[in-house]
Design a protein around this motif. Structure first.
Motif, PDB file in Angstrom:
ATOM      1  N   ALA A  49       0.834  -1.210   0.000  1.00 59.58           N
ATOM      2  CA  ALA A  49       0.000   0.000   0.000  1.00 59.58           C
ATOM      3  C   ALA A  49       0.863   1.253   0.000  1.00 59.58           C
ATOM      4  N   ASP A  50       1.974   1.234   0.755  1.00 59.29           N
ATOM      5  CA  ASP A  50       2.846   2.406   0.809  1.00 59.29           C
ATOM      6  C   ASP A  50       3.523   2.677  -0.528  1.00 59.29           C
ATOM      7  N   SER A  51       3.677   1.641  -1.345  1.00 56.72           N
ATOM      8  CA  SER A  51       4.372   1.803  -2.625  1.00 56.72           C
ATOM      9  C   SER A  51       3.407   2.056  -3.779  1.00 56.72           C
ATOM     10  N   ARG A  52       2.137   2.172  -3.495  1.00 50.59           N
ATOM     11  CA  ARG A  52       1.165   2.408  -4.576  1.00 50.59           C
ATOM     12  C   ARG A  52       1.495   3.721  -5.284  1.00 50.59           C
ATOM     13  N   GLY A  53       1.470   3.649  -6.587  1.00 50.31           N
ATOM     14  CA  GLY A  53       1.778   4.842  -7.368  1.00 50.31           C
ATOM     15  C   GLY A  53       3.203   4.893  -7.849  1.00 50.31           C
ATOM     16  N   LEU A  54       4.052   4.076  -7.296  1.00 52.27           N
ATOM     17  CA  LEU A  54       5.434   4.031  -7.775  1.00 52.27           C
ATOM     18  C   LEU A  54       5.499   3.198  -9.043  1.00 52.27           C
ATOM     19  N   PRO A  55       5.983   3.748 -10.119  1.00 49.12           N
ATOM     20  CA  PRO A  55       6.047   2.968 -11.369  1.00 49.12           C
ATOM     21  C   PRO A  55       6.818   1.665 -11.208  1.00 49.12           C
ATOM     22  N   ALA A  56       7.893   1.715 -10.423  1.00 48.16           N
ATOM     23  CA  ALA A  56       8.690   0.506 -10.264  1.00 48.16           C
ATOM     24  C   ALA A  56       7.952  -0.580  -9.510  1.00 48.16           C
ATOM     25  N   ALA A  57       6.901  -0.192  -8.779  1.00 47.32           N
ATOM     26  CA  ALA A  57       6.171  -1.169  -7.972  1.00 47.32           C
ATOM     27  C   ALA A  57       4.968  -1.754  -8.696  1.00 47.32           C
ATOM     28  N   ASP A  58       4.609  -1.181  -9.848  1.00 50.84           N
ATOM     29  CA  ASP A  58       3.409  -1.641 -10.547  1.00 50.84           C
ATOM     30  C   ASP A  58       3.549  -3.079 -11.032  1.00 50.84           C
ATOM     31  N   GLU A  59       4.710  -3.377 -11.604  1.00 45.47           N
ATOM     32  CA  GLU A  59       4.912  -4.721 -12.123  1.00 45.47           C
ATOM     33  C   GLU A  59       5.001  -5.720 -10.971  1.00 45.47           C
ATOM     34  N   GLY A  60       4.154  -6.706 -10.985  1.00 43.13           N
ATOM     35  CA  GLY A  60       4.140  -7.717  -9.939  1.00 43.13           C
ATOM     36  C   GLY A  60       3.199  -7.422  -8.788  1.00 43.13           C
ATOM     37  N   ARG A  61       2.561  -6.212  -8.797  1.00 40.77           N
ATOM     38  CA  ARG A  61       1.676  -5.883  -7.671  1.00 40.77           C
ATOM     39  C   ARG A  61       0.472  -6.800  -7.630  1.00 40.77           C
ATOM     40  N   GLU A  62      -0.118  -7.074  -8.757  1.00 41.41           N
ATOM     41  CA  GLU A  62      -1.322  -7.904  -8.775  1.00 41.41           C
ATOM     42  C   GLU A  62      -1.030  -9.295  -8.225  1.00 41.41           C
ATOM     43  N   SER A 122      -7.222  -8.841  10.996  1.00 43.62           N
ATOM     44  CA  SER A 122      -7.879  -9.202   9.736  1.00 43.62           C
ATOM     45  C   SER A 122      -8.519  -7.970   9.087  1.00 43.62           C
ATOM     46  N   ARG A 123      -9.178  -7.153   9.912  1.00 40.96           N
ATOM     47  CA  ARG A 123      -9.793  -5.928   9.386  1.00 40.96           C
ATOM     48  C   ARG A 123      -8.722  -4.987   8.804  1.00 40.96           C
ATOM     49  N   GLN A 124      -7.607  -4.872   9.531  1.00 43.39           N
ATOM     50  CA  GLN A 124      -6.553  -3.963   9.077  1.00 43.39           C
ATOM     51  C   GLN A 124      -5.916  -4.457   7.787  1.00 43.39           C
ATOM     52  N   VAL A 125      -5.690  -5.763   7.687  1.00 39.89           N
ATOM     53  CA  VAL A 125      -5.133  -6.308   6.449  1.00 39.89           C
ATOM     54  C   VAL A 125      -6.078  -6.046   5.285  1.00 39.89           C
ATOM     55  N   SER A 126      -7.361  -6.225   5.498  1.00 37.76           N
ATOM     56  CA  SER A 126      -8.346  -5.988   4.434  1.00 37.76           C
ATOM     57  C   SER A 126      -8.311  -4.549   3.971  1.00 37.76           C
ATOM     58  N   GLU A 127      -8.199  -3.624   4.905  1.00 34.09           N
ATOM     59  CA  GLU A 127      -8.200  -2.209   4.529  1.00 34.09           C
ATOM     60  C   GLU A 127      -6.879  -1.791   3.903  1.00 34.09           C
ATOM     61  N   GLU A 128      -5.763  -2.419   4.323  1.00 31.86           N
ATOM     62  CA  GLU A 128      -4.494  -2.136   3.658  1.00 31.86           C
ATOM     63  C   GLU A 128      -4.533  -2.670   2.224  1.00 31.86           C
ATOM     64  N   LEU A 129      -5.205  -3.809   2.032  1.00 29.66           N
ATOM     65  CA  LEU A 129      -5.401  -4.304   0.662  1.00 29.66           C
ATOM     66  C   LEU A 129      -6.174  -3.275  -0.164  1.00 29.66           C
ATOM     67  N   ALA A 130      -7.225  -2.722   0.441  1.00 29.28           N
ATOM     68  CA  ALA A 130      -8.004  -1.700  -0.262  1.00 29.28           C
ATOM     69  C   ALA A 130      -7.137  -0.475  -0.564  1.00 29.28           C
ATOM     70  N   ARG A 131      -6.310  -0.072   0.370  1.00 31.24           N
ATOM     71  CA  ARG A 131      -5.429   1.089   0.151  1.00 31.24           C
ATOM     72  C   ARG A 131      -4.431   0.797  -0.962  1.00 31.24           C
ATOM     73  N   ALA A 132      -3.942  -0.433  -0.991  1.00 31.83           N
ATOM     74  CA  ALA A 132      -2.992  -0.798  -2.041  1.00 31.83           C
ATOM     75  C   ALA A 132      -3.625  -0.743  -3.421  1.00 31.83           C
ATOM     76  N   GLU A 133      -4.961  -0.865  -3.454  1.00 34.19           N
ATOM     77  CA  GLU A 133      -5.687  -0.837  -4.733  1.00 34.19           C
ATOM     78  C   GLU A 133      -6.408   0.488  -4.947  1.00 34.19           C
ATOM     79  N   GLY A 134      -6.157   1.456  -4.056  1.00 27.37           N
ATOM     80  CA  GLY A 134      -6.730   2.779  -4.230  1.00 27.37           C
ATOM     81  C   GLY A 134      -8.202   2.870  -3.923  1.00 27.37           C
TER      82      GLY A 134
END
Length: 1018
Positions: free
Chosen positions: A808-821, A845-857
């Motif tokens: 989630a912290d690396s979202r938006g970094l071009p270098a992090a896009d490849e392999g994120r999915e 579990s709730r926090q992991v779910s929301e960090e997943l959401a943050r990682a996906e915007g």
């Protein structure tokens, strides 16, 4: 200055050398001396007496102080008393000191003595001819003393003088009187007077004794008594002497034999380095120690020799029976020994002991071979005839020792075995092991009929009965090996335990054919292999199961099943492990082996908790703990504390875990259970970390590392907690070091999830902190491939949260896009197999779910509010602070909740500051600055956002450049898109990096996305 330096070096030329180049201990005493020097330099005369036994370190302390004094410009004058009989040489130390001053300050001393050279020549002949002046009269001595004091005061009027008088115990009468006068009348001048003496030489009639009593009444004099070194100080001394880390065995041996006497430590090291065998003394040391003994009357020497073989303390009645002297003769002999400071009367009993253990050792070594065995036989015979001569709890062990040194194996073996039983009952396992090894040494020396008369020794506790009747079955050598293996394991001597087990198994593979005993030894080997990091122990357990297959139920069956269940509990606590534990309980109950049953119940309870039967499992362990305590099965009771505290931590009940661990440590330490204390303390450190008591967690972890268990797996867990803490506090390099050390303790041959998963989590956290996202993904993928066995959710959830937060912290970094999915898919796969049996893991579990959401915007303030609400009832301040920071961020992005966001950030900031969580604190401060919110504690309305304001001082053009940097544009591409030159684009990028306080374009892009710097104003 050169003269002062020479004077400071003078002490080394006239005193015993100091072998260690490192000054050890004495911090308080050295401080007292340096403070006295400071006061003297300010014009207040100082006087100090330094006492201590011969060799304790008086000279070394004075040397260290004189180095400081020389560095501060003081003039040092040193004089030593001479051992020339009862009276010695008059004024010898003063004459030497004044001669030193005359050499260093010739003009000044001559001027100070002007008009009184003849009188002072009695002390310092260099000043003139004392015979040409007034004859002596009643006042002549007092006058000489007064002139001496005036001379010193004049010399110390404008410079600091340090006058050192050594070996006052040899001082002549005149010297003692002059010193008394000096200390009583010295009132002016920058002078420090130091006098040293051997406290052990000051017997009741020593002439220095009344002087010391008199000086004690003077408030202007400070008396310093040097004690012997502690074990830690001896360790540091040995390190200095050897210029290397000493072997722990050498430290222990030298400390015990020297009793912390610094000189004896040096001599023992000399003996060791010279190749003297263990237990031998160097000739020089032995001769030194025997000098005073050899001056005693013959009867006194004989008594000293008898006491030397009697033990550390010998009761008067026992001594009288062995010595066979008339009572008056014995008393006179004892009086001579006590008067010479060879023996001491024990204050709390009618007994005597040597003043120093090495003196006793020297006297014992000086005995003729036949003389030593004869004395020990006499002791043994007397004690057998009248056991009341010694304390009951010492009787068996001392009898065993006497018979052993009397070289009477047939008498020694039964006594040694009985002593081993009694020692084990006192939970002194190391001592029990020593006795059992002695028994093994004696075994082949004892006639067969004597061995046949021996019966199994308390074996039902440590060694399964195997169906034999102890009333009719003789003790076997294998039984000794079994007892010794257990004693070695319980005392932390795993290598010795493994060696003993291998010996037993070789015997069983030969002429002996006893599958039950062989199975028991293989079970012991399984445990030891795991503890030593040489394997997971399963091959040994499998061998044991094969050996008992098809045999009638026995305690060995139960032991093997407990081993199999324990193996599964740690590595795969599934249905098979649960079934093995249940069968172990049934077998143990059937054969009425309650200690084994209780051990099985602890394992069963732990597996039940992992399987989801939380209350049933905790109750089973609590019942086992209560019962083991009642029965005195303290090793099992300590294990119950280990598993209970661990299970409570797994359930998020960290406060209860701390209470259980604290009481468990007290139990383990009181019973000498070193390993158990280590495991429990490791659990305590983990729970304290969870509760936000980070400093205390660090203290407990470091304390564990200093203990005997610090070099084994408990030490690895302690290092793991320190690694987590270092990461939380923004010290990834330190965390890496702790991880490397932890791995050396865990080994590589036994990948137990309770070690491998936390290590993986810490490695992911370090990689994330250092911006190594690829390593984060690789480690998560490798861990997911291995899987999360039942009950490992306590390690799995923090690991997955750490990894998904990095995404989630690396979202938006071009270098992090490849392999994120793919990486997020791995996260979801892990989440599906992790249980949430307690509120703490539901919050995770709730926090992991929301960090997943943050990682996906697609994060939501409402869902972050649910995460915060889940953490609030729990004692997890760090996790709560992180969730509050995320909620504040989400609220600011959605708009309209500035006051609520400000309150959340203030709470998160206060927690981060209290914990010392630097990365979290800086993150909160950056977000608050971006949103123009105050983190001040007082209530105040947040400043309204101004849409036109620059962010972090970035100009609108710099914000445009930052947007392009964030999507991976080069300077040339930025120049083309913004119609500026590449050089101008480069200048903008440099300014952006400086304003954001980051080192590179990637960090700038990450920070921009993390703090929404490119979004509309918060």
């Amino acid at each position: 200055m050169s003269d002062n330096t020479d004077g400071c070096a003078m002490l080394g030329a006239v005193e015993t050398r100091s072998v260690s180049p490192v000054f050890v201990g004495r911090a308080g005493e050295l401080t007292a001396l340096t403070e006295a020097l400071s006061r003297a330099t300010a014009g207040e005369p100082q006087a100090l007496l330094i006492g201590g036994e011969a060799g304790v370190g008086k000279t070394r302390l004075i040397e260290e102080f004189l180095d400081t004094a020389c560095d501060r410009g003081a003039v040092v004058a040193l004089g030593g008393c001479l051992e020339l009989g009862a009276d010695g040489l008059p004024f010898a130390p003063f004459a030497t000191a004044l001669r030193s001053l005359h050499r260093k300050l010739p003009g000044e001393l001559t001027a100070a003595a002007d008009g009184h050279q003849g009188e002072l020549a009695r002390l310092l002949p260099e000043l003139g001819d004392p015979g040409s002046h007034e004859p002596a009269d009643e006042d002549s001595t007092a006058r000489l003393f007064e002139l001496t004091v005036r001379l010193l005061e004049r010399l110390a009027a404008d410079r600091t003088i340090v006058l050192v008088l050594e070996d006052l115990h040899w001082a002549d009468t005149s010297t003692r009187h002059l010193l008394t006068y000096l200390l009583r009348t010295l009132r002016r001048g920058r002078i420090v007077v130091i006098a040293s003496y051997r406290a052990d030489d000051i017997h009741r009639r020593h002439p220095l004794r009344p002087l010391l009593a008199e000086l004690d009444r003077l408030r202007t004099i400070r008396r310093i008594e040097l004690s012997r070194f502690t074990r830690a100080e001896v360790h540091r001394q040995l390190t200095g002497i050897l210029a290397a880390e000493p072997d722990p065995g050498l430290v222990e041996e030298v400390f015990e034999r020297s009793d912390g006497n610094a000189f004896f430590v040096e001599e023992l090291v000399v003996s060791h380095e010279a190749g003297c065998a263990a237990g031998q003394l160097s000739d020089s040391l032995r001769d030194l120690l025997l000098v005073r003994v050899e001056t005693l009357p013959e009867d006194a020497q004989r008594v000293a020799r008898i006491v030397a073989e009697g033990g550390s303390t010998v009761e008067y009645g026992l001594l009288a029976a062995v010595a066979r002297l008339a009572e008056d003769e014995l008393i006179e002999a004892l009086r001579a020994c006590v008067g010479a400071n060879i023996l001491l009367a024990v204050p709390d009993g009618d007994a005597y002991r040597f003043r120093h253990s090495l003196v006793r050792e020297a006297v014992s070594d000086d005995l003729l071979p036949g003389e030593r065995s004869r004395l020990n036989r006499r002791y043994a015979e007397v004690l057998e005839a009248d056991p009341a001569l010694v304390r009951p709890h010492e009787r068996t062990t001392r009898l065993a020792t006497y018979w052993y040194h009397a070289h009477a194996p047939e008498k020694a073996l039964p006594a040694v075995l009985q002593a081993a039983v009694e020692t084990r009952k006192r939970h002194a396992y190391a001592e029990q092991l020593s006795l059992l090894e002695r028994a093994m040494e004696l075994w082949d020396k004892v006639p067969g009929e004597t061995r046949d008369s021996l019966r199994p020794i308390d074996y039902a506790d440590a060694y399964p009965a195997c169906g034999c009747d102890p009333e009719t079955t003789s003790l076997r050598f294998l039984d000794l090996l079994a007892e010794a293996a257990v004693a070695a394991r319980l005392s932390g001597e795993r290598e010795r335990a493994a060696k003993i087990c291998r010996t037993a198994l070789r015997i069983l593979d030969g002429d002996e054919n006893d599958p039950l005993r062989a199975a028991w030894f293989w079970t012991e080997m399984a445990r030891l292999q795991s503890n030593l990091g040489r394997g997971d122990g399963w091959p040994e357990i499998a061998r044991a199961q094969e050996l008992v297959k098809g045999l009638p139920p026995s305690a060995v069956h139960a032991t093997v099943l407990v081993g199999a269940a324990g193996w599964g509990m740690l590595r795969n606590p599934g249905p098979e492990a649960l079934a093995a534990a249940e069968r172990a309980v049934e077998y143990a109950r059937f054969v009425k082996a309650e200690p084994i049953e209780l051990n099985a119940r602890i394992t069963l309870g732990t597996i039940m908790v992992s399987a989801g039967d939380i209350e049933g499992g905790l109750a089973a362990m609590a019942e086992a703990l209560e019962r083991t305590t009642v029965l005195g099965q303290f090793h099992e009771a300590a294990r119950a504390h280990v598993n209970l505290s661990s299970s409570m931590e797994a359930l998020g009940r960290s406060r209860e875990a701390v209470e259980t661990a604290t009481s468990g440590i007290e139990l383990a330490r009181s019973r000498g259970l070193v390993d158990s204390a280590g495991w429990i303390r490791a659990n305590l450190a983990e729970s304290l970390l969870s509760l936000g008591e980070w400093d205390r967690s660090k203290e407990e972890a470091e304390r564990l590392l200093r203990s005997a268990a610090g070099s084994t797996k408990p030490g690895g867990t302690a290092l793991l907690q320190l690694a987590h803490l270092a990461t939380f506090r923004g010290e990834p390099a330190r965390a890496t070091g702790h991880l490397a050390e932890a791995l050396t303790r865990y080994g590589t041959r036994d990948p137990i999830p309770q070690y491998t998963l936390p290590v993986a989590q810490s490695e992911i956290a370090v990689a994330a902190a250092e911006g190594r996202l690829a390593d984060v993904r690789d480690q998560l993928a490798a861990t997911a491939e291995t899987g999360f066995p039942p009950g490992t959710h306590r390690y799995g959830w923090p690991l997955v949260l750490t990894a998904v937060t990095a995404e989630a912290d690396s979202r938006g970094l071009p270098a992090a896009d490849e392999g994120r999915e793919e990486a997020l898919a791995v996260v979801r796969r892990c989440v599906r197999v992790l249980a949430t049996p307690a509120p703490i893991w539901q919050a995770y579990s709730r926090q992991v779910s929301e960090e997943l959401a943050r990682a996906e915007g697609r994060e939501s303030a409402d869902r972050w509010a649910e995460v915060v609400a889940a953490y609030e009832p729990l004692e997890r301040p760090y996790e709560l602070a992180r969730a509050r920071r995320r909620l504040a961020d989400a609220l600011l992005v959605e708009g309209g909740h500035r006051e609520e966001a400000a309150a959340l950030l203030r709470e998160a900031h206060a927690t981060a500051v209290r914990l010392g969580a630097r990365p979290l604190r800086e993150d909160v401060e950056l977000l608050a600055a971006r949103a123009r919110l105050s983190l001040a504690a007082e209530k105040q309305a947040p400043a309204p956002a101004e849409p036109g304001d620059d962010t972090f001082g970035l100009t609108p053009r710099e914000q445009d450049v930052l947007r392009l940097v964030a999507v991976g544009r080069t300077n040339r591409q930025i120049a083309e898109e913004l119609f500026i030159s590449p050089k101008t684009a480069s200048v903008h990028v440099s300014n952006i990096l400086a304003k954001l306080g980051v080192a590179g374009r990637g960090e700038a892009a990450a920070l921009a996305h993390r703090l929404h710097l490119l979004d509309p104003a918060l």
